[in-house]
Write a protein that holds these residues in place. Structure first.
Motif, short mmCIF file in Angstrom:
data_model
loop_
_atom_site.label_atom_id
_atom_site.label_comp_id
_atom_site.label_asym_id
_atom_site.label_seq_id
_atom_site.Cartn_x
_atom_site.Cartn_y
_atom_site.Cartn_z
N SER A 212 0.65 5.84 -0.34
CA SER A 212 -0.20 7.02 -0.32
C SER A 212 -0.22 7.64 -1.71
O SER A 212 0.60 7.30 -2.58
N VAL B 198 3.31 -1.01 4.15
CA VAL B 198 2.73 0.30 3.87
C VAL B 198 3.90 1.24 3.66
O VAL B 198 4.70 1.48 4.57
N ALA C 258 -1.42 -0.29 10.46
CA ALA C 258 -0.69 -1.31 9.71
C ALA C 258 -0.26 -2.46 10.61
O ALA C 258 -0.32 -3.64 10.22
N LEU D 135 -3.06 11.33 3.82
CA LEU D 135 -3.56 9.97 3.73
C LEU D 135 -4.77 9.78 4.63
O LEU D 135 -4.78 10.19 5.79
N VAL E 273 -1.01 5.79 10.92
CA VAL E 273 -0.80 4.80 9.87
C VAL E 273 -0.08 3.58 10.42
O VAL E 273 -0.46 2.43 10.13
N VAL F 37 -3.70 4.24 -1.30
CA VAL F 37 -4.69 4.61 -0.28
C VAL F 37 -5.19 6.01 -0.61
O VAL F 37 -4.38 6.92 -0.81
N LEU G 260 0.83 -1.20 0.00
CA LEU G 260 0.00 0.00 0.00
C LEU G 260 0.87 1.25 0.00
O LEU G 260 1.89 1.31 0.68
N LEU H 299 -7.47 3.66 4.80
CA LEU H 299 -6.39 2.69 4.98
C LEU H 299 -6.89 1.46 5.73
O LEU H 299 -6.62 0.32 5.33
#
Length: 393
Positions: free
Chosen positions: A107, A156, A178, A140, A174, A132, A105, A145
């Motif tokens: 941004s 990520v 994650a 983000l 984030v 994302v 993933l 997410l």
């Protein structure tokens, strides 16, 4: 004004008196201690040779791991030195095992260099790269997410501060999301280290890459990689030489068990000493004091530009930092850059190719990027605004 001694900072940066230097997001002006560290070692190499000169500075080179551990919120054995932020990022990503069905993933402000590596390895491994979405502010979207995360997400990749604007992404949120599914977080801190507090322990990231030449004010050709111990156990470094490993039997190699497995034998000793000097210089000034000074200067520039007819400030995000991007109606970004250069103001251009997802989403082909550091005076900010006003008028 903030706690930075502006007169002392400018005295350590003679070139900032000759020009309005607003390109620390590109390659900043090194202060005198950094310049002295590099040039004095090069002279010493010329006197006694590179190996002996390096041996004389062995203790200082070793202390560099402690300096960056203090700066970046990690242990000394979680620090590796490289020759660039790109090399740091690529080395860490290349060591991540990937297989069919794995997901990566990113941004929408992912840097093009990272994106190229992500897509190439994903194609080879049968993995998939997914973006994302950004939220309404441009950062983000953490809720989005969470919707995308599952047990197949291996990584990520998060850009802390994009190259094309002043937003600051919500790193800790984030990382927390994650980690709930066991994914690693690789933070591209290329544009944040040196202008903002960036601590791996507080942000919760597993891997962190950065450079010396930007806000940290170190030499070009220098970079740093942070590899937290828990993440190191999950990586399989492939680009290893006799610094990162030992050939201990005809058929057996033993890798180092710390971050230095990512280092190579050959490097520019003078440049590394300059990088360490830059970290010490920033620590002595105080990272929080630097952040306040940079944010203050950027806000002054952003407000001044936003008040000009025909000028659009293009920065996104809830939290903003030292990068200020803008466009002038009817004037290509390259022409703005060149005209400002002729007027004694140094800025640069950030093209769509550097952050294609974000720039395409916003319909932008290019932006002018200005990045004032703490050694820039308020009067110089006013000079830049006045010159842009002349162009816009």
């Amino acid at each position: 004004m903030t706690g930075i001694d502006l007169a002392a900072a400018r005295a350590d940066t003679p070139a900032c008196r000759d020009r309005v230097f607003l390109d620390s997001a590109g390659s900043s002006l090194p202060p005198r201690p950094v310049l002295d560290a590099v040039t004095s070692h090069l002279r010493r190499e010329a006197e006694i040779g590179g190996y002996r000169a390096a041996a004389e500075r062995a203790e200082d080179l070793e202390d560099g791991y402690c300096a960056f551990a203090e700066l970046l919120g990690c242990a000394p054995d979680e620090v590796a030195f490289t020759d660039s932020a790109s090399r740091s990022w690529l080395a860490a990503f290349d060591a991540l095992p990937l297989g069919p069905g794995d997901r990566l993933l990113v941004s929408e402000v992912e840097y093009a260099s990272n994106g190229i590596a992500l897509l190439r390895r994903a194609e080879e491994a049968g993995a998939r790269v997914e973006a994302v979405p950004s939220d309404g502010s441009g950062q983000l979207d953490v809720a989005a997410l969470r919707e995308l995360l599952d047990e197949r997400v291996r990584l990520v990749s998060l850009v802390h501060v994009p190259t094309n604007g002043g937003l600051v992404n919500p790193v800790r949120e984030v990382a927390e999301a994650a980690h709930e599914v066991g994914a690693l977080v690789l933070l591209d801190a290329c544009q944040s280290v040196g202008q903002l507090p960036v601590r791996a322990d507080e942000l919760g990231v597993d891997l962190l890459s950065t450079t010396g030449r930007k806000w940290l004010r170190g030499p070009r050709g220098t970079g740093v990689l942070v590899v937290r111990r828990a993440a190191a156990e999950r990586l399989r470094p492939r680009l290893v030489d006799n610094t990162g490993a030992t050939w201990e039997a005809p058929d057996r190699v033993r890798l180092r068990d710390d971050a230095r497995v990512f280092e190579l034998f050959e490097y520019g000793v003078a440049a590394r000493l300059g990088l360490i000097a830059a970290a010490r210089y920033a620590l002595d000034l105080g990272i929080q004091q630097i952040a306040e000074a940079v944010t203050e200067r950027a806000a002054k520039l952003r407000d001044g530009l936003a008040a000009l007819p025909g000028v659009d400030v293009r920065d996104l995000g809830r939290q903003r930092c030292g990068i200020v991007t803008f466009t002038v109606a009817g004037v290509p970004a390259g022409r703005v850059r060149d005209a400002l250069w002729d007027a004694g103001v140094t800025v640069t251009v950030s093209p769509a190719a550097s952050t294609p997802l974000d720039m395409s989403r916003r319909g932008l082909a290019e932006v002018v990027r200005a990045s004032p550091h703490y050694f820039v005076s308020p009067e110089q900010i006013d000079t830049c605004v006045a010159e842009v006003a002349r162009l816009a008028g």
